[in-house]
Design an enzyme around this catalytic site. Structure first.
Site, mmCIF file in Angstrom:
data_model
loop_
_atom_site.group_PDB
_atom_site.id
_atom_site.type_symbol
_atom_site.label_atom_id
_atom_site.label_comp_id
_atom_site.label_asym_id
_atom_site.label_seq_id
_atom_site.Cartn_x
_atom_site.Cartn_y
_atom_site.Cartn_z
ATOM 1 N N TYR A 92 -2.150 15.450 -11.087
ATOM 2 C CA TYR A 92 -1.205 14.515 -11.702
ATOM 3 C C TYR A 92 -0.011 15.265 -12.282
ATOM 4 C CZ TYR A 92 0.619 10.805 -14.691
ATOM 5 O OH TYR A 92 1.432 9.884 -15.292
ATOM 6 N N ASP B 133 0.860 -1.184 0.000
ATOM 7 C CA ASP B 133 0.000 0.000 0.000
ATOM 8 C C ASP B 133 0.895 1.233 0.000
ATOM 9 O OD1 ASP B 133 -1.746 2.092 0.422
ATOM 10 O OD2 ASP B 133 -2.843 1.099 2.041
ATOM 11 N N LYS C 53 3.815 14.835 -10.858
ATOM 12 C CA LYS C 53 4.866 14.266 -11.699
ATOM 13 C C LYS C 53 5.986 15.278 -11.967
ATOM 14 C CE LYS C 53 3.381 10.066 -11.993
ATOM 15 N NZ LYS C 53 4.169 8.914 -11.578
#
Length: 147
Positions: free
Chosen positions: A111, A18, A115
């Site tokens: 996102y 996890d 990134k």
């Protein structure tokens, strides 16, 4: 993927961890190293969450889970494997970023930003890690329509 590596004579294991929980990441690394195998010659990290939608509609929960999996997990995984790599005198870390971290796509703010941070974090590691543990990033290419 692990099956394919083993079929070709290599060593690989399929394991689940996890990545949203730092304790789970450290326990995962301790479990692997307790087996006494030389498993951390290379550590690759390729996981990501991409919650899509306009910035105004993005929930705080979506923002946090994106950064937890896409960025925080890299921090925890590197902190967990680096002592083992340094002790064995070798290793390599490869983090998968995204071209969207360098050239953001609309509707993917969490996102894209996470990134970008992966690329920057990995770039920073290039300067601070010991010579026996190089770090690099691989921007993932976006598939072109029809490809």
């Amino acid at each position: 993927m692990a099956d394919s590596v083993c079929e070709q004579g290599g060593q690989a294991k399929w394991l689940v961890v996890d990545l949203a929980k730092a304790r789970a990441i450290f326990a995962f690394v301790e479990e692997i190293t307790a087996e006494g195998e030389h498993l951390f010659g290379r550590a690759g990290y390729n996981a990501g969450i991409n919650r899509r939608g306009p910035f105004i509609d993005l929930s705080e929960e979506d923002w946090h889970i994106t950064f937890t999996v896409n960025l925080d997990a890299i921090f925890h995984m590197c902190r967990a494997v680096l002592p083992h790599m340094i002790a064995q005198g070798e290793g390599a870390i490869v983090n998968t970023a995204s071209q969207w971290g360098l050239h953001p796509a609309p509707g993917h703010i969490a996102y894209n930003t996470s990134k970008t941070a992966v690329a920057a974090t990995t770039h920073h590691k290039l300067y601070v890690l010991t010579p026996c543990v190089p770090a690099n990033r691989i921007p993932r290419a976006r598939k072109q329509p029809g490809a």
